[in-house]
Design a protein around this motif. Sequence first.
Motif, PDB file in Angstrom:
ATOM      1  N   THR A  81     -48.437  -9.627 -12.007  1.00 44.83           N
ATOM      2  CA  THR A  81     -48.735  -8.340 -12.641  1.00 44.83           C
ATOM      3  C   THR A  81     -47.466  -7.779 -13.258  1.00 44.83           C
ATOM      4  OG1 THR A  81     -48.290  -7.084 -10.626  1.00 44.83           O
ATOM      5  CG2 THR A  81     -50.565  -7.819 -10.982  1.00 44.83           C
ATOM      6  N   PHE A  82     -47.636  -6.863 -14.187  1.00 44.29           N
ATOM      7  CA  PHE A  82     -46.513  -6.241 -14.863  1.00 44.29           C
ATOM      8  C   PHE A  82     -46.461  -4.784 -14.450  1.00 44.29           C
ATOM      9  CE2 PHE A  82     -45.049  -3.716 -18.503  1.00 44.29           C
ATOM     10  CZ  PHE A  82     -43.760  -4.222 -18.612  1.00 44.29           C
ATOM     11  N   GLU A  83     -45.332  -4.336 -13.928  1.00 40.89           N
ATOM     12  CA  GLU A  83     -45.166  -2.941 -13.548  1.00 40.89           C
ATOM     13  C   GLU A  83     -44.011  -2.335 -14.308  1.00 40.89           C
ATOM     14  OE1 GLU A  83     -44.700  -2.301  -9.370  1.00 40.89           O
ATOM     15  OE2 GLU A  83     -46.855  -2.290  -9.062  1.00 40.89           O
ATOM     16  N   TYR A  84     -44.217  -1.137 -14.755  1.00 43.71           N
ATOM     17  CA  TYR A  84     -43.184  -0.337 -15.390  1.00 43.71           C
ATOM     18  C   TYR A  84     -42.947   0.785 -14.387  1.00 43.71           C
ATOM     19  CZ  TYR A  84     -40.998   2.250 -19.286  1.00 43.71           C
ATOM     20  OH  TYR A  84     -40.144   2.926 -20.112  1.00 43.71           O
ATOM     21  N   CYS A  85     -41.911   0.640 -13.591  1.00 46.67           N
ATOM     22  CA  CYS A  85     -41.709   1.475 -12.406  1.00 46.67           C
ATOM     23  C   CYS A  85     -40.511   2.404 -12.560  1.00 46.67           C
ATOM     24  CB  CYS A  85     -41.499   0.567 -11.191  1.00 46.67           C
ATOM     25  SG  CYS A  85     -41.269   1.456  -9.651  1.00 46.67           S
ATOM     26  N   GLY A  86     -40.709   3.656 -12.186  1.00 44.69           N
ATOM     27  CA  GLY A  86     -39.616   4.612 -12.167  1.00 44.69           C
ATOM     28  C   GLY A  86     -39.307   5.017 -10.741  1.00 44.69           C
ATOM     29  N   GLU A  87     -38.033   5.285 -10.489  1.00 42.36           N
ATOM     30  CA  GLU A  87     -37.642   5.812  -9.182  1.00 42.36           C
ATOM     31  C   GLU A  87     -37.105   7.215  -9.382  1.00 42.36           C
ATOM     32  OE1 GLU A  87     -34.831   4.849  -5.343  1.00 42.36           O
ATOM     33  OE2 GLU A  87     -35.564   3.197  -6.566  1.00 42.36           O
ATOM     34  N   VAL A  88     -37.600   8.141  -8.571  1.00 45.61           N
ATOM     35  CA  VAL A  88     -37.233   9.549  -8.715  1.00 45.61           C
ATOM     36  C   VAL A  88     -36.252   9.982  -7.630  1.00 45.61           C
ATOM     37  CG1 VAL A  88     -39.338  10.309  -9.879  1.00 45.61           C
ATOM     38  CG2 VAL A  88     -39.273  10.248  -7.388  1.00 45.61           C
ATOM     39  N   ASN A  89     -35.501  11.000  -7.986  1.00 46.57           N
ATOM     40  CA  ASN A  89     -34.706  11.709  -6.985  1.00 46.57           C
ATOM     41  C   ASN A  89     -34.650  13.174  -7.398  1.00 46.57           C
ATOM     42  OD1 ASN A  89     -32.801  11.693  -9.048  1.00 46.57           O
ATOM     43  ND2 ASN A  89     -31.368  10.377  -7.989  1.00 46.57           N
ATOM     44  N   TYR A  90     -34.230  14.016  -6.473  1.00 44.51           N
ATOM     45  CA  TYR A  90     -34.214  15.457  -6.710  1.00 44.51           C
ATOM     46  C   TYR A  90     -33.222  16.099  -5.762  1.00 44.51           C
ATOM     47  CZ  TYR A  90     -37.687  14.299  -3.216  1.00 44.51           C
ATOM     48  OH  TYR A  90     -38.328  13.702  -2.160  1.00 44.51           O
ATOM     49  N   TYR A  91     -32.782  17.276  -6.151  1.00 42.05           N
ATOM     50  CA  TYR A  91     -31.852  18.051  -5.334  1.00 42.05           C
ATOM     51  C   TYR A  91     -32.105  19.527  -5.634  1.00 42.05           C
ATOM     52  CZ  TYR A  91     -27.585  20.212  -3.633  1.00 42.05           C
ATOM     53  OH  TYR A  91     -26.695  21.022  -2.965  1.00 42.05           O
ATOM     54  N   VAL A  92     -32.145  20.335  -4.583  1.00 45.75           N
ATOM     55  CA  VAL A  92     -32.265  21.782  -4.737  1.00 45.75           C
ATOM     56  C   VAL A  92     -31.099  22.418  -3.979  1.00 45.75           C
ATOM     57  CG1 VAL A  92     -33.682  23.826  -4.256  1.00 45.75           C
ATOM     58  CG2 VAL A  92     -34.776  21.699  -4.972  1.00 45.75           C
ATOM     59  N   ALA A  93     -30.410  23.339  -4.649  1.00 43.97           N
ATOM     60  CA  ALA A  93     -29.292  24.036  -4.016  1.00 43.97           C
ATOM     61  C   ALA A  93     -29.775  24.727  -2.737  1.00 43.97           C
ATOM     62  CB  ALA A  93     -28.693  25.060  -4.981  1.00 43.97           C
ATOM     63  N   ARG A  94     -28.913  24.722  -1.745  1.00 46.14           N
ATOM     64  CA  ARG A  94     -29.260  25.198  -0.401  1.00 46.14           C
ATOM     65  C   ARG A  94     -29.981  26.550  -0.386  1.00 46.14           C
ATOM     66  NH1 ARG A  94     -27.397  22.545   3.220  1.00 46.14           N
ATOM     67  NH2 ARG A  94     -25.351  22.068   2.424  1.00 46.14           N
ATOM     68  N   GLN A  95     -29.507  27.509  -1.159  1.00 44.90           N
ATOM     69  CA  GLN A  95     -30.094  28.852  -1.112  1.00 44.90           C
ATOM     70  C   GLN A  95     -31.497  28.934  -1.713  1.00 44.90           C
ATOM     71  OE1 GLN A  95     -27.369  27.900  -2.805  1.00 44.90           O
ATOM     72  NE2 GLN A  95     -26.938  29.213  -4.557  1.00 44.90           N
ATOM     73  N   TYR A  96     -31.957  27.862  -2.392  1.00 45.36           N
ATOM     74  CA  TYR A  96     -33.287  27.870  -3.004  1.00 45.36           C
ATOM     75  C   TYR A  96     -34.265  26.913  -2.325  1.00 45.36           C
ATOM     76  CZ  TYR A  96     -30.845  30.404  -6.627  1.00 45.36           C
ATOM     77  OH  TYR A  96     -30.089  31.331  -7.303  1.00 45.36           O
ATOM     78  N   ARG A  97     -33.841  26.300  -1.246  1.00 38.06           N
ATOM     79  CA  ARG A  97     -34.699  25.347  -0.538  1.00 38.06           C
ATOM     80  C   ARG A  97     -35.812  26.072   0.215  1.00 38.06           C
ATOM     81  NH1 ARG A  97     -29.840  21.462   1.620  1.00 38.06           N
ATOM     82  NH2 ARG A  97     -29.274  20.743  -0.468  1.00 38.06           N
ATOM     83  N   GLY A  98     -36.888  25.359   0.461  1.00 37.42           N
ATOM     84  CA  GLY A  98     -38.001  25.908   1.228  1.00 37.42           C
ATOM     85  C   GLY A  98     -38.970  26.734   0.398  1.00 37.42           C
ATOM     86  N   GLU A  99     -38.812  26.731  -0.923  1.00 38.74           N
ATOM     87  CA  GLU A  99     -39.683  27.524  -1.798  1.00 38.74           C
ATOM     88  C   GLU A  99     -40.649  26.654  -2.606  1.00 38.74           C
ATOM     89  OE1 GLU A  99     -37.420  30.324  -4.160  1.00 38.74           O
ATOM     90  OE2 GLU A  99     -35.962  30.561  -2.554  1.00 38.74           O
ATOM     91  N   GLY A 100     -40.636  25.342  -2.376  1.00 38.80           N
ATOM     92  CA  GLY A 100     -41.533  24.442  -3.089  1.00 38.80           C
ATOM     93  C   GLY A 100     -41.076  24.066  -4.488  1.00 38.80           C
TER      94      GLY A 100
END
Length: 182
Positions: A81-100
């Motif tokens: 099979t042929f897959e076109y795959c992306g890998e994600v990452n993310y970062y939220v500054a500490r004071q804005y975490r927990g807000e979705g």
Amino acid sequence: MLLKMSELETGRLRLREFRQTDLADVARWDGALHAEKFLEFCLQSYREWGMGPWAMLLKETGVIVGNCGFCRISYDRTLGTFEYCGEVNYYVARQYRGEGLATEALRAVLKFGFGDIKLTRVQGRCTPENVSSERVMQKAGLKFERMIVVAGEGSPQDKLYAITREEFQALSSSSRSGPASC
């Protein structure tokens, strides 16, 4: 293949390419040295393959609260099979975490990846103790697949999560249709 990023919007966020003028906002996360290296990485990524982290700006204030994007995109031919795959990452500054905010940004990036650049699969990973990152992936619809070996470690070290285009489309259509009537 040179990709092309678009500006993305969610209810609370505007996602756009980083600019050199974002240095002060990014420096508030972890210090100026890290910010300079991070911005140079972003700008180089945009130049080399047209893709890199999106800056996550709060619409209400214009403050950059983190980043989200594809750290790699690959073509894979596995089991015929042929897959076109992306890998994600993310970062939220500490004071804005927990807000979705990370989940909100990740959903927009998934929509872009499956729609605009026609990925067939998106994956992300986190260390077993990073429960917050794991929850972001779960809330965005990614499912746990397996433990994977981190380069040079020799034993399973990270949790791998993934979602296919079909799974994402099914989630998107079910969330738009609302509750079923009797």
